[in-house]
Design an enzyme around this catalytic site. Structure first.
Site, PDB file in Angstrom:
ATOM      1  N   HIS A   4       0.875  -1.181   0.000  1.00  0.00           N
ATOM      2  CA  HIS A   4       0.000   0.000   0.000  1.00  0.00           C
ATOM      3  C   HIS A   4       0.913   1.233   0.000  1.00  0.00           C
ATOM      4  CE1 HIS A   4      -2.802   2.919   1.846  1.00  0.00           C
ATOM      5  NE2 HIS A   4      -3.785   2.099   1.523  1.00  0.00           N
ATOM      6  N   GLN A  18      -4.156  -5.311   6.988  1.00  0.00           N
ATOM      7  CA  GLN A  18      -5.103  -6.327   6.481  1.00  0.00           C
ATOM      8  C   GLN A  18      -4.857  -7.695   7.105  1.00  0.00           C
ATOM      9  OE1 GLN A  18      -7.573  -5.508   4.492  1.00  0.00           O
ATOM     10  NE2 GLN A  18      -6.897  -3.459   3.902  1.00  0.00           N
ATOM     11  N   LYS A  67     -10.216  -1.030  10.573  1.00  0.00           N
ATOM     12  CA  LYS A  67     -10.264  -2.217   9.710  1.00  0.00           C
ATOM     13  C   LYS A  67     -10.551  -3.476  10.518  1.00  0.00           C
ATOM     14  CE  LYS A  67      -7.116  -0.300   6.279  1.00  0.00           C
ATOM     15  NZ  LYS A  67      -7.927   0.081   5.123  1.00  0.00           N
ATOM     16  N   ASP A  86       3.360  -4.410   8.184  1.00  0.00           N
ATOM     17  CA  ASP A  86       2.129  -3.618   8.054  1.00  0.00           C
ATOM     18  C   ASP A  86       0.966  -4.607   8.169  1.00  0.00           C
ATOM     19  OD1 ASP A  86      -0.166  -2.480   7.100  1.00  0.00           O
ATOM     20  OD2 ASP A  86       0.716  -1.665   5.272  1.00  0.00           O
ATOM     21  N   CYS A  99      -4.674   2.204  -3.688  1.00  0.00           N
ATOM     22  CA  CYS A  99      -3.442   2.766  -3.098  1.00  0.00           C
ATOM     23  C   CYS A  99      -2.252   1.840  -3.321  1.00  0.00           C
ATOM     24  CB  CYS A  99      -3.602   3.042  -1.609  1.00  0.00           C
ATOM     25  SG  CYS A  99      -4.648   4.446  -1.269  1.00  0.00           S
TER      26      CYS A  99
HETATM   27  N1  PLP Z   1      -1.568  -0.757   4.650  1.00  0.00           N
HETATM   28  C1  PLP Z   1      -2.477  -1.557   4.090  1.00  0.00           C
HETATM   29  C2  PLP Z   1      -2.094  -2.935   3.644  1.00  0.00           C
HETATM   30  C3  PLP Z   1      -3.792  -1.096   3.929  1.00  0.00           C
HETATM   31  O1  PLP Z   1      -4.719  -1.892   3.377  1.00  0.00           O
HETATM   32  C4  PLP Z   1      -4.121   0.206   4.364  1.00  0.00           C
HETATM   33  C5  PLP Z   1      -5.475   0.739   4.141  1.00  0.00           C
HETATM   34  O2  PLP Z   1      -6.175   0.334   3.234  1.00  0.00           O
HETATM   35  C6  PLP Z   1      -3.129   0.981   4.966  1.00  0.00           C
HETATM   36  C7  PLP Z   1      -1.863   0.469   5.087  1.00  0.00           C
HETATM   37  C8  PLP Z   1      -3.423   2.342   5.497  1.00  0.00           C
HETATM   38  O3  PLP Z   1      -4.315   2.239   6.577  1.00  0.00           O
HETATM   39  P1  PLP Z   1      -4.933   3.561   7.246  1.00  0.00           P
HETATM   40  O4  PLP Z   1      -5.517   4.347   6.124  1.00  0.00           O
HETATM   41  O5  PLP Z   1      -5.952   3.034   8.200  1.00  0.00           O
HETATM   42  O6  PLP Z   1      -3.820   4.276   7.912  1.00  0.00           O
END
Ligand code: PLP
Length: 408
Positions: free
Chosen positions: A125, A205, A228, A202, A366
């Site tokens: 992401h 997910q 999430k 990270d 993203c």
């Molecule tokens: N990393 C991953 C794999 C994600 O799916 C997301 C959000 O879709 C993020 C980071 C960013 O999360 P947040 O917008 O809650 O900070």
């Protein structure tokens, strides 16, 4: 809990799901972007605002002390949830993005120097790419990228080749939001440690799809977002190993992160407060732990089992549609279906599905570098969770067929 047997009762826990959109019962399949909240979470947050609100840590009065205790209990609950060794290893942030930026700045200041290398993967992401690019620019360090196969799996042999004594940090996702791939994070972590590199996972997910044990994984950082995992927005977690957090400077200055301030010298507060400048989102933190209680009451393993059933069924149904191509076919994946149909633009398909009451996400999710590799502009993404049903998957498949006949 047997999710399938209790699906109606579980759906009743989520007030938002029972509404209609354009006169059609809502089918919510945009869970990768954000999940809906069970009533227990909504009620807990309401109650905190209605009868318990008070700023934490700085008050001597009853409400402030009560809220402080609830906030620190929330920290211990998260510690237990991910099996961290110490509660001060749990830092509350605004979310995954907030956590990664904190680490990129703070870890980067202390540990990264010119010529060092940071490794990310090709299926990240933007939140786990851009902060590292910014750090590399600041420090004159180099960003290296683990390539991936057509099925969306990281090429581990290529990863091994990238690792060297220059590698300072490896930052990869637990699960890809665009493809659903579950990465072999234990192996990634162990290999990085062999060259004395640190590892950030990270978990945006990943946290909700498997029992995460940070001690067993031995990751140096693990980050995720409350919204999430069926909790509120604006709250997240940055787990870091105590010995690293001690050495890292604060990211933001302000109230609560200091022990003593004068114009000559400021002494920073101890962990975890050193990283929690300003009035924390204490209601969010407590709301998030109510969500954790909720998913644990269903059983994380039972959730994973049911979601996998949904994935198998949806993969079969969608694969039967002529011209539909699924992106992300890793052997080990969560219930995310990213797809395109013929030459239909994902946005057009998404718009028509929306008119049928079906909420999916369209675009790059993203993850633009990932789309570049497939040479596509984006996909349609249906991300299914435990409150989705087989009947909803049928409605999705029928909706796609109908949209296809209209658009082709
Ligand atoms: N990393 C991953 C794999 C994600 O799916 C997301 C959000 O879709 C993020 C980071 C960013 O999360 P947040 O917008 O809650 O900070």
């Amino acid at each position: 809990m047997d999710i399938k047997q209790n699906i109606q009762q579980i759906r009743n826990d989520f007030p938002l799901l029972s509404q209609t959109v354009y006169g059609k019962p809502l089918v919510y399949m945009d869970n990768g972007a954000t999940t809906q909240k069970p009533k227990v979470v909504i009620d807990a947050i309401n109650d905190l605002h209605a009868s318990k609100n008070a700023s934490i840590h700085r008050g001597v009065h009853f409400l402030s002390e009560q809220m402080t205790e609830m906030y620190e209990n929330a920290r211990r609950r998260v510690q237990q949830f991910i099996n961290a060794e110490h509660s001060q290893e749990i830092i509350f942030t605004s979310g995954t993005t907030g956590s990664i930026n904190t680490i990129a700045f703070s870890f980067g200041e202390q540990f990264v120097k010119a010529g060092d290398e940071i490794i990310v993967s090709g299926i990240e992401h933007h939140s786990n790419i851009v902060p590292w690019q910014m750090l590399c620019e600041r420090k004159n360090a180099k960003l290296r990228v683990i390539p991936f196969s057509d099925s969306g799996e990281l090429l581990m042999d290529e990863y091994k080749k990238l690792l060297s004594s220059k590698t300072k940090l490896v930052a990869v996702n637990h699960v890809s939001n665009a493809l659903g791939t579950i990465n072999p994070i234990k192996e990634i972590i162990d290999l990085a440690h062999e060259v004395d590199a640190y590892v950030l996972i990270d978990g945006a997910q990943g946290i909700q799809h498997g029992n995460v044990d940070v001690q067993q994984l031995d990751c140096d950082f693990y980050v995720f977002s409350g919204h999430k995992i069926y909790g509120p927005t604006g709250i997240g977690v940055m787990y870091g190993k105590e010995k690293l957090l001690y050495q890292m400077p604060p990211y933001q200055g302000g109230g609560d992160m200091v022990e003593c301030v004068s114009f000559e010298k400021t002494i920073y507060n101890q962990l975890p407060f050193k990283f929690e400048a300003g009035t924390s989102n204490y209601i969010g933190a407590i709301g998030m732990t109510t969500a954790i209680d909720y998913i644990e009451s269903l059983g994380i393993a039972d959730i994973a089992k049911y979601e996998n059933e949904l994935l198998q069924y949806a993969t079969k149904r969608l694969s039967e549609i002529d011209g539909l191509r699924i992106y992300g076919t890793a052997a080990n994946k969560i219930s995310i279906l990213s797809f395109l149909v013929g030459n239909i633009h994902p946005y057009d398909m998404g718009m028509i599905l929306d008119k049928m009451g079906i909420a999916v996400r369209t675009g790059t999710h993203c993850a633009m570098p990932l789309m570049d590799k497939y040479e596509i502009e984006g996909t349609i993404r249906a991300s299914l969770v435990f409150y989705n049903t087989i009947e909803e998957v049928d409605r999705l498949a029928e909706g796609i067929l109908k949209a296809k006949s209209m658009l082709e």
